[in-house]
Each structure stands twice: as C-alpha cells, then as structure tokens.
Design a protein around this motif. Structure first.
Motif, PDB file in Angstrom:
ATOM      1  N   PHE A   1      33.101  -6.490  36.357  1.00  0.00           N
ATOM      2  CA  PHE A   1      32.950  -5.077  36.009  1.00  0.00           C
ATOM      3  C   PHE A   1      32.908  -4.165  37.228  1.00  0.00           C
ATOM      4  CE2 PHE A   1      30.937  -7.258  32.310  1.00  0.00           C
ATOM      5  CZ  PHE A   1      31.833  -6.835  31.345  1.00  0.00           C
ATOM      6  N   GLY A   2      33.015  -4.724  38.433  1.00  0.00           N
ATOM      7  CA  GLY A   2      32.978  -3.919  39.645  1.00  0.00           C
ATOM      8  C   GLY A   2      32.019  -4.492  40.668  1.00  0.00           C
ATOM      9  N   VAL A   3      32.149  -4.038  41.910  1.00  0.00           N
ATOM     10  CA  VAL A   3      31.387  -4.637  43.005  1.00  0.00           C
ATOM     11  C   VAL A   3      30.063  -3.927  43.294  1.00  0.00           C
ATOM     12  CG1 VAL A   3      33.464  -5.554  44.083  1.00  0.00           C
ATOM     13  CG2 VAL A   3      32.632  -3.296  44.764  1.00  0.00           C
ATOM     14  N   ARG A   4      29.881  -2.720  42.767  1.00  0.00           N
ATOM     15  CA  ARG A   4      28.606  -2.031  42.985  1.00  0.00           C
ATOM     16  C   ARG A   4      27.560  -2.544  42.010  1.00  0.00           C
ATOM     17  NH1 ARG A   4      29.371   4.030  42.083  1.00  0.00           N
ATOM     18  NH2 ARG A   4      30.320   3.154  40.196  1.00  0.00           N
ATOM     19  N   LYS A   5      26.299  -2.433  42.419  1.00  0.00           N
ATOM     20  CA  LYS A   5      25.218  -2.947  41.569  1.00  0.00           C
ATOM     21  C   LYS A   5      25.101  -2.177  40.251  1.00  0.00           C
ATOM     22  CE  LYS A   5      24.417  -5.819  44.733  1.00  0.00           C
ATOM     23  NZ  LYS A   5      25.692  -5.458  45.394  1.00  0.00           N
ATOM     24  N   SER A   6      25.546  -0.945  40.224  1.00  0.00           N
ATOM     25  CA  SER A   6      25.478  -0.147  38.995  1.00  0.00           C
ATOM     26  C   SER A   6      26.709  -0.334  38.102  1.00  0.00           C
ATOM     27  CB  SER A   6      25.327   1.337  39.347  1.00  0.00           C
ATOM     28  OG  SER A   6      26.415   1.781  40.156  1.00  0.00           O
ATOM     29  N   ASP A   7      27.776  -0.947  38.634  1.00  0.00           N
ATOM     30  CA  ASP A   7      29.015  -1.071  37.872  1.00  0.00           C
ATOM     31  C   ASP A   7      28.870  -1.869  36.571  1.00  0.00           C
ATOM     32  OD1 ASP A   7      30.494   0.497  39.538  1.00  0.00           O
ATOM     33  OD2 ASP A   7      31.422  -1.155  40.650  1.00  0.00           O
ATOM     34  N   PRO A   8      28.162  -3.010  36.567  1.00  0.00           N
ATOM     35  CA  PRO A   8      28.063  -3.750  35.305  1.00  0.00           C
ATOM     36  C   PRO A   8      27.466  -2.930  34.171  1.00  0.00           C
ATOM     37  CG  PRO A   8      27.438  -5.160  37.117  1.00  0.00           C
ATOM     38  CD  PRO A   8      27.579  -3.781  37.688  1.00  0.00           C
ATOM     39  N   PHE A   9      26.424  -2.152  34.447  1.00  0.00           N
ATOM     40  CA  PHE A   9      25.828  -1.306  33.412  1.00  0.00           C
ATOM     41  C   PHE A   9      26.789  -0.189  33.016  1.00  0.00           C
ATOM     42  CE2 PHE A   9      23.574   2.733  32.642  1.00  0.00           C
ATOM     43  CZ  PHE A   9      23.031   2.440  31.410  1.00  0.00           C
ATOM     44  N   GLU A  10      27.435   0.413  34.003  1.00  0.00           N
ATOM     45  CA  GLU A  10      28.275   1.575  33.734  1.00  0.00           C
ATOM     46  C   GLU A  10      29.627   1.220  33.121  1.00  0.00           C
ATOM     47  OE1 GLU A  10      28.561   3.469  37.518  1.00  0.00           O
ATOM     48  OE2 GLU A  10      26.492   4.231  37.481  1.00  0.00           O
ATOM     49  N   ASN A  11      30.147   0.012  33.421  1.00  0.00           N
ATOM     50  CA  ASN A  11      31.531  -0.306  33.067  1.00  0.00           C
ATOM     51  C   ASN A  11      31.700  -1.381  32.000  1.00  0.00           C
ATOM     52  OD1 ASN A  11      32.265   1.502  35.103  1.00  0.00           O
ATOM     53  ND2 ASN A  11      32.516  -0.107  36.633  1.00  0.00           N
ATOM     54  N   SER A  12      30.609  -1.859  31.403  1.00  0.00           N
ATOM     55  CA  SER A  12      30.726  -2.997  30.488  1.00  0.00           C
ATOM     56  C   SER A  12      30.685  -2.605  29.014  1.00  0.00           C
ATOM     57  CB  SER A  12      29.602  -3.999  30.773  1.00  0.00           C
ATOM     58  OG  SER A  12      28.319  -3.419  30.548  1.00  0.00           O
ATOM     59  N   GLY A  13      30.732  -1.338  28.721  1.00  0.00           N
ATOM     60  CA  GLY A  13      30.585  -0.903  27.330  1.00  0.00           C
ATOM     61  C   GLY A  13      31.689  -1.354  26.404  1.00  0.00           C
TER      62      GLY A  13
END
Length: 327
Positions: free
Chosen positions: A86-98
């Motif tokens: 979902f991405g390499v930033r720590k916030s990406d999984p929450f932001e991009n997994s919907g």
C-alpha cells in the motif's frame, strides 16, 4: 530474480528493524486444542463473504502472562504500519487500503504434503468450535507496541495437509492485487510481487508461531494484514507476511522478499539480536510507540532483548548455529 534492480528506497522510508520490525508475541496456543483444530476444513471455492474487517471475534485467554507494559492504543496500532503493498510511508497502509477486499478469502496449502487443500478462511472463523481455533494473545511489537493478537497456531493449519517427512521448510506467498494495492503498481514500487517469506519447519511448528486473524478481539483491518498474517514473535517483523494466499511445504530454503531486495541487510532467519547491528543503524534499542513523542516523534527507548525476550522458549532451535553469520 538476480537481474532485478529495484528502485532505491530512501533510508527515511524504511523502518529500522529495531523500530517496527521487532515483535514479541505471547501466544495462547494449547497443543491439544491445536490437534482438535487440525481435523481440517477445506473448500474448492470461497463461500459468500459473511465477515468484515473490524468485526468482533470471541476469544479465549492464553496461558502465558501478559507483558508488564500497557497495551498500545488501537488508534496507534492501526495507523502506523509497514505494508509496502500500500506504499512505503507508515501512514500509507491506513490511507491507501480502503479498496482492498479481504473477504471472501481462500488460501492454498500444498507442496510436500499428502493432502493439498484450498482452505476457506470464512469456514475456519465461523464453523469451528471457538475454543479449538482462536486464542487471545499479546504481542510486544517494536517500535515497540503491545498488541493483543487473535490467532491460530500455524502448526494446526499446516497439519491439515499432512506434511511429508521430507519437508524441511514452509514458504509463504502474499496476495497480488495491483488494482486494490497501489504499492504494487506504477513507478516506485519497492520490490517484486508477490511478497515472499519462509520458515524452517521446526520454527513454523513452534507453538509461539501463529497465523493472526485479528487484533483487539476484532478481525484484522486491511492495514494490519487482513484477513490473515504470519506472526513469529522472536523474529524481526519483515518475516510477518500479510494477506497470505499460499503456504507451501518444501525441502529447500525458500526465498524471502527483503533478502532478495537487499541481501546484505536482511537475512533469512531474522532472529532479533541486539548484538548484530544493521549496516545502517544499531539494533540495540527500540522505540516505544505511544510513550513520549507519539507515533512520528521521539519516544522512549528501551533495550532490545535477544530473541525478543523469548530465549527460554526458542534458543534451542538454533543450538550450534552462528547467529551472526545466519542473521
């Protein structure tokens, strides 16, 4: 695979092993209950989805004492993650997994087994007696987090397919869905997919090794590896492959994605060892999330323990091995 040249990932975007990738899990895994679960269940196709992410799961307590530290908040555990699909930033999984759809879900157990199976996880979570399949446990996961996982002993799942005596390793493969997982598509994806991992069979059969299907008494959220992920408490967290689709028994050491990507930095074993520094940072300490500094700030540092504090339980697995060479 050797010709593959992945794009460079800035060091700032790769979580240090002593920060995210260091997990201590206490597993409530009774061998008798595992044997009951191992009677097996499979299907050729998935049932219609009846579960959803974040749905409540009934759990039973484990026999091991909980860590002395308090549980990390649900907010922190579900908003600060490594999940490169979902991405390499720590916030990406929450932001991009919907857009990711974890149900319905089937996974394969095959390779060197007598009874290959395609297993419907919905059946595992809805039709088996609760006391035979789901356990409440705690995990200290550094950065460091204390997480109450809900999981199933991996041995119980492997035994469903009746491994051959010649099997020595267990290989894992993650899902590939670039339409739902933006980290798997386009420029800048950090590695080849699917995500791959592996364990020795004795490691996989250890009662502390589990397939997590939930946390905090609820089914896993997408950003935490829904619907099923590996948790090996004495190893660095990149071993914890998420959204598993295949479990394969083999007699050869399987590849693992981070070792393929950066072999000088990430080994096959990945046992937590504060005495072996990563080439770019020390692994002697870890940062506590939720205690002084919040998710993205400073935070209290504590000493990293050999085998993540599980030496009494797992050190015998590596008797006679050079754990500096076999990192």
């Amino acid at each position: 695979m050797s010709a593959y040249k992945p794009p460079h990932i800035p060091a700032s975007e790769i979580t240090p092993e002593h920060i995210y990738l260091n997990r201590r899990t206490l597993l409530a895994a009774g061998l008798a209950a595992g044997a009951a679960f191992a009677t097996g269940v499979g299907s050729d196709t998935a049932n219609a989805a009846t579960l959803s992410q974040g749905e409540a799961l009934k759990t039973v307590p484990g026999p091991f004492p909980a860590p002395k530290r308090a549980e990390t908040s649900y907010q922190d555990v579900t908003h600060y993650n490594n999940f490169y699909e979902f991405g390499v930033r720590k916030s990406d999984p929450f932001e991009n997994s919907g857009d990711f759809q974890p149900y319905p879900w089937t996974f394969e157990i095959g390779g060197m087994v007598q009874k290959p199976k395609t297993v419907d996880i919905e059946t595992l979570l809805t039709q088996f007696p609760l006391e035979d399949r789901i356990y409440r446990m705690r995990c200290v996961e550094a950065w460091s987090m204390v997480i109450p996982w809900v999981g199933i002993p991996l041995k119980s799942i492997i035994d469903m397919a009746e491994p051959l005596g010649s099997a020595k390793y267990v290989a894992f493969e993650g899902v590939v869905r670039p339409k739902e997982m933006p980290g798997q598509r386009g420029f800048g994806q950090p590695m080849q997919w699917p995500y791959l991992e592996g364990l020795r069979l004795d490691e996989a059969n250890h009662p502390l090794t589990i397939i997590a299907v939930g946390l905090y008494g609820k089914t896993l959220l997408n950003q935490n590896g829904a619907p099923m992920r590996l948790v090996v408490p004495w190893k660095y967290g990149f071993k914890g492959i998420k959204s598993i689709t295949k479990i394969t028994l083999t007699d050869k050491q399987p590849p693992n994605s981070w070792n393929l990507l950066q072999p000088s930095e990430y080994g096959f074993y990945a046992n937590v060892n504060p005495n072996v520094p990563h080439p770019r940072w020390s692994q002697a300490t870890e940062r506590v999330i939720g205690e002084g500094g919040g998710l993205f700030g400073g935070g209290q540092r504590i000493d990293t323990q050999m085998f993540n504090g599980y030496g009494d339980e797992v050190a015998s697995l590596y008797a006679g091995m050079d754990l500096t060479k076999n990192y």
